[in-house]
Structure formats: structure tokens, C-alpha cells
Design an enzyme around this catalytic site. Structure first.
Site, PDB file in Angstrom:
ATOM      1  N   MET A   1       0.832  -1.212   0.000  1.00  0.00           N
ATOM      2  CA  MET A   1       0.000   0.000   0.000  1.00  0.00           C
ATOM      3  C   MET A   1       0.862   1.256   0.000  1.00  0.00           C
ATOM      4  O   MET A   1       0.701   2.143  -0.832  1.00  0.00           O
ATOM      5  CB  MET A   1      -0.913   0.015   1.233  1.00  0.00           C
ATOM      6  CG  MET A   1      -1.779  -1.217   1.389  1.00  0.00           C
ATOM      7  SD  MET A   1      -2.978  -1.368   0.069  1.00  0.00           S
ATOM      8  CE  MET A   1      -3.549  -3.045   0.350  1.00  0.00           C
ATOM      9  N   THR A   2       1.780   1.352   0.951  1.00  0.00           N
ATOM     10  CA  THR A   2       2.537   2.585   1.182  1.00  0.00           C
ATOM     11  C   THR A   2       3.474   2.900   0.017  1.00  0.00           C
ATOM     12  O   THR A   2       4.150   2.024  -0.518  1.00  0.00           O
ATOM     13  CB  THR A   2       3.352   2.456   2.479  1.00  0.00           C
ATOM     14  OG1 THR A   2       2.472   2.134   3.548  1.00  0.00           O
ATOM     15  CG2 THR A   2       4.067   3.759   2.797  1.00  0.00           C
TER      16      THR A   2
ATOM     17  N   GLY B   1       1.676   7.640   2.473  1.00  0.00           N
ATOM     18  CA  GLY B   1       1.775   6.754   3.624  1.00  0.00           C
ATOM     19  C   GLY B   1       0.399   6.475   4.197  1.00  0.00           C
ATOM     20  O   GLY B   1      -0.369   5.679   3.669  1.00  0.00           O
TER      21      GLY B   1
ATOM     22  N   PHE C   1       8.439   0.421   2.465  1.00  0.00           N
ATOM     23  CA  PHE C   1       8.127  -0.074   3.816  1.00  0.00           C
ATOM     24  C   PHE C   1       7.250  -1.330   3.756  1.00  0.00           C
ATOM     25  O   PHE C   1       6.306  -1.485   4.536  1.00  0.00           O
ATOM     26  CB  PHE C   1       7.444   0.993   4.678  1.00  0.00           C
ATOM     27  CG  PHE C   1       8.178   2.306   4.751  1.00  0.00           C
ATOM     28  CD1 PHE C   1       9.563   2.357   4.769  1.00  0.00           C
ATOM     29  CD2 PHE C   1       7.471   3.503   4.788  1.00  0.00           C
ATOM     30  CE1 PHE C   1      10.241   3.569   4.844  1.00  0.00           C
ATOM     31  CE2 PHE C   1       8.135   4.726   4.870  1.00  0.00           C
ATOM     32  CZ  PHE C   1       9.531   4.747   4.888  1.00  0.00           C
TER      33      PHE C   1
ATOM     34  N   GLN D   1      13.257   2.333  32.185  1.00  0.00           N
ATOM     35  CA  GLN D   1      13.796   3.232  33.205  1.00  0.00           C
ATOM     36  C   GLN D   1      14.109   2.484  34.492  1.00  0.00           C
ATOM     37  O   GLN D   1      15.092   2.792  35.185  1.00  0.00           O
ATOM     38  CB  GLN D   1      12.807   4.365  33.469  1.00  0.00           C
ATOM     39  CG  GLN D   1      13.352   5.502  34.324  1.00  0.00           C
ATOM     40  CD  GLN D   1      14.381   6.345  33.579  1.00  0.00           C
ATOM     41  OE1 GLN D   1      14.471   6.291  32.352  1.00  0.00           O
ATOM     42  NE2 GLN D   1      15.154   7.116  34.323  1.00  0.00           N
TER      43      GLN D   1
ATOM     44  N   GLU E   1      -7.493  -5.418  11.089  1.00  0.00           N
ATOM     45  CA  GLU E   1      -6.070  -5.105  11.052  1.00  0.00           C
ATOM     46  C   GLU E   1      -5.657  -4.232  12.234  1.00  0.00           C
ATOM     47  O   GLU E   1      -4.650  -4.492  12.901  1.00  0.00           O
ATOM     48  CB  GLU E   1      -5.726  -4.396   9.741  1.00  0.00           C
ATOM     49  CG  GLU E   1      -4.273  -3.926   9.650  1.00  0.00           C
ATOM     50  CD  GLU E   1      -3.989  -3.125   8.396  1.00  0.00           C
ATOM     51  OE1 GLU E   1      -2.969  -2.414   8.376  1.00  0.00           O
ATOM     52  OE2 GLU E   1      -4.778  -3.201   7.433  1.00  0.00           O
ATOM     53  N   ARG E   2      -6.439  -3.199  12.516  1.00  0.00           N
ATOM     54  CA  ARG E   2      -6.066  -2.278  13.595  1.00  0.00           C
ATOM     55  C   ARG E   2      -6.253  -2.901  14.960  1.00  0.00           C
ATOM     56  O   ARG E   2      -5.474  -2.631  15.883  1.00  0.00           O
ATOM     57  CB  ARG E   2      -6.846  -0.966  13.448  1.00  0.00           C
ATOM     58  CG  ARG E   2      -6.325  -0.154  12.274  1.00  0.00           C
ATOM     59  CD  ARG E   2      -7.049   1.142  12.043  1.00  0.00           C
ATOM     60  NE  ARG E   2      -6.381   1.886  10.962  1.00  0.00           N
ATOM     61  CZ  ARG E   2      -6.912   2.898  10.298  1.00  0.00           C
ATOM     62  NH1 ARG E   2      -8.140   3.314  10.613  1.00  0.00           N
ATOM     63  NH2 ARG E   2      -6.249   3.499   9.327  1.00  0.00           N
TER      64      ARG E   2
END
Length: 382
Positions: free
Chosen positions: A126-127, A132, A157, A338, A244-245
């Protein structure tokens, strides 16, 4: 969830953990160094039923529901192998489902059995360099040339770009159509004349997850290489976007949970100023805060899994899942590193890989800014 489902998922989880211990853990560092996962692992994944197990049995899947897919990716992510999880996600939870939901019977029979055996690795393209998160800016074109479509353009990508043999490509098939209209999805085989793979891109993290440039020069495609309806590719993308998300959200959450487990173990083992780190109030409170973020996000994600099962998860829900999980994961993993102090910055400590691998999750699959834009439209448009 039924008791039988819980038992089946528990058995599947143990199988995944055993597989990771034997087939992944001893070799992952060398894969990171070589910047590619060997194709032989894909075949082993297929042999164990780990590639798109929710695809129906007639195409080589197990015919289970998608929670098995999510469990696989979450366990891999939690163990610190996020690049592997994302490569599998693109192949199994994006490409396989594009084929299954949009493909003709001939296309399904041609590709899905090989994909589920790990013999055919897939990538979605796609990208582009100038497009993007805004897929409406796609410049690649597939225009009529006799009885074929002639594909020209490039992508960047592309996950699985080096290993793949099947590429699902978004290209303009109607250059006069504006915005997202006039886009089609095309099936491009690696051996197609005019197809080429560029360099394996050098990334900040997720090193063994090969990511490539892809080029198309006068590739001739017959009509049976169109996936779904011609000029309706964007609609096909939108149909698969919630899943997908949500998958990215699951990976982000599990990855952060794995980092938290490492930090908690370290805090209970490491001493400073005469006390265990976990006994120091500031550290305890940091752990408590991170735990609260993980638990609240886990509750959200589990509720969205139920929505997806009921086919009620929409694009806004999925955007909420991705936005909250990826942003939370960055905060939590930063806090975990940290706690390790200087050792957290050393590559020999796995927490450092969790840190660099996590950052891109706020970018791929739609940036956090795009997620906020999608969510905000619900308020504007009512």
C-alpha cells in the site's frame, strides 16, 4: 466464552509457548543480526497450524475463530519477538483474509493452501514514497494494455518484502477518478516479468522483520489477478481495516505486558540503597501505574474482540483500540526500561529490544494522528 473454548485456547497457548522455546528463542538474535526470518520457520509455523488458523478447513486452515490468531500474535509479542508477530500478522491476518473475503474461488484455491502451509509468504503493498497513511495519494497505476492491465509504480516499507512470493498491490485503475475512487487490488507474483525487490531497509527496531522497497515496471496482469471488484479496492481495504487495527492493538498490548513482566522481575531482584527496587515507593508506584494502564487497556481490547466476533467492530472502534494500545505501550515500555537504569540501555538486556521495537506501532497501520482524525469525525459528522 464456553468452557470448551477456554480449554482449547489453553492447549493452543501451551503449543505456542513450546514452539517459541524450541524454534524461535535459540535463533532470534541471529535473525535480528541477519535482518530476516528464515523461510524454513514459515514452513514450521504452517506445519503447526499457526498461520491463519481461522481460515476454513477446505483451504487448509483449522476453521477456529479469530481468538486463536490473536492468542498466537499476543504470545509472540509478549515473549519479545514483535518483528515475527508483525510479519505473521501481515501474512495471516491481512493477506490471507483479503484472499478469503475478496477473492474468487479459483484465487482462494490457488493461493490459500500454500499460504497456510508457509510455502507462499504474502505481503501487502500500500505505502508509497509520497503516500503513507493517506492511501488516497497512491500513484502506482495499472492501465489497460490489450487484454491485460499494465502495472507501473513503486512501494516502500513493505513487510515481508524480501521473503514474499505473493504481493497484494493497491494501484489506480481509473486515473480520472478522484481520491480513493478508481483503486483496485492486484495479485502480483514474485516471478512476474517487470517485478523487482529493492534493498532490505535498515530500521531502528524490528530488525529481523524484513521491510523492503518494491518496484513494478510494465508488469502485465490478466483479469484473474484482480482481487475483488475492479476500481473498488479502497472499499476492500476499508472492509478489512477494523480487524487489522485491532490486531496491531493486541500486539502492542501484549508486547507491553511482556516488558512489564521483565521490569517486575528485575525490580524484585535488584537492590539499591539497601532495599529491593520493588520496595522503594517511587518504583512501586511506577509499577502500579503501569499495571493500571495495562489492565484498563486489556479490558478494552477484550471487549473489542467480542465486538469483532459479533461483526460489530467499526472503523472508529478499531482506531480507538490502535490509538490507545500503541500510545500506552510506548509509555509503559519506556517506564519499564527506566527501572533497569543503565542496564536497560544495553542490548544484552531484552528490555532494550522491547523499547526500539515498540516505537513504530504508533506509525504503521495508520499513524496516531490519523487515528485521532478518524475518531474525531464521529463527533463532527454525528
Amino acid at each position: 466464552m464456553t468452557e470448551q473454548m477456554e480449554q482449547d485456547l489453553a492447549l493452543f497457548k501451551r503449543a505456542i509457548q513450546s514452539f517459541l522455546e524450541v524454534e524461535v528463542a535459540p535463533f532470534y538474535e541471529s535473525w535480528e543480526h541477519n535482518k530476516k526470518i528464515p523461510k524454513s520457520l514459515w514452513v514450521k509455523l504452517g506445519e503447526n497450524g499457526f498461520l491463519a488458523p481461522d481460515i476454513p478447513q477446505q483451504y487448509g486452515g483449522l476453521g477456529v475463530d479469530f481468538r486463536f490468531n490473536m492468542l498466537l500474535l499476543e504470545e509472540i509479542s509478549k515473549a519479545g519477538y514483535l518483528a515475527l508477530a508483525i510479519n505473521i500478522m501481515v501474512h495471516a491476518d491481512i493477506c490471507c483474509h483479503y484472499l478469503h473475503n475478496l477473492g474468487t474461488e479459483q484465487q482462494k484455491q490457488q493461493y490459500l493452501p500454500k499460504m497456510l502451509r508457509g510455502e507462499c509468504i504474502a505481503a501487502v503493498c500500500m505505502t508509497e514514497p509520497a503516500a503513507g497513511s493517506d492511501l488516497q495519494g497512491i500513484k502506482s497505476k495499472a492501465l489497460p494494455q490489450g487484454e491485460h492491465l499494465q502495472l507501473n509504480g513503486s512501494k516502500i516499507f513493505i513487510t515481508n518484502g524480501q521473503n514474499a512470493s505473493l504481493y497484494i498491490v493497491a494501484a489506480k485503475t481509473d486515473v480520472n477518478a478522484k481520491g480513493s475512487k478508481g483503486t483496485s487490488l492486484l495479485l502480483v507474483d514474485r516471478e512476474a516479468a517487470g517485478f523487482s525487490v529493492g534493498q532490505n531497509l535498515d530500521k531502528m527496531g524490528q530488525h529481523c522483520g524484513d521491510t523492503s522497497e518494491i518496484f513494478f515496471e510494465d508488469i502485465l496482469l490478466s483479469n484473474d489477478k484482480i482481487l475483488g471488484e475492479v476500481n473498488q479496492g479502497f472499499a476492500g481495504l476499508m472492509q478489512e481495516l477494523p480487524r487489522e487495527r485491532l490486531v496491531i492493538a493486541c500486539c502492542s498490548l501484549a508486547h507491553a505486558e511482556g516488558a512489564f513482566d521483565l521490569a517486575l522481575q528485575y525490580a524484585n531482584e535488584r537492590s539499591a540503597f539497601g532495599s529491593k527496587l520493588a520496595e522503594i515507593q517511587d518504583v512501586r508506584f511506577k509499577l502500579a501505574n503501569m499495571y493500571a494502564q495495562l489492565q484498563s487497556n486489556r479490558a478494552l481490547i477484550e471487549s473489542y474482540k467480542v465486538k469483532l466476533l459479533a461483526k460489530q467492530l467499526d472503523t472508529v472502534d478499531a482506531s480507538v483500540a490502535k490509538l490507545t494500545s500503541t500510545e500506552m505501550a510506548d509509555r509503559v515500555i519506556d517506564g519499564c526500561l527506566q527501572i533497569f537504569g543503565g542496564y536497560g540501555y544495553m542490548k544484552e538486556y531484552p528490555i532494550s529490544r522491547y523499547f526500539v521495537d515498540a516505537r513504530v506501532q504508533r506509525i504503521y497501520g495508520g499513524t496516531s494522528e490519523i487515528m485521532q482524525e478518524v475518531i474525531s469525525r464521529r463527533f463532527i459528522e454525528g
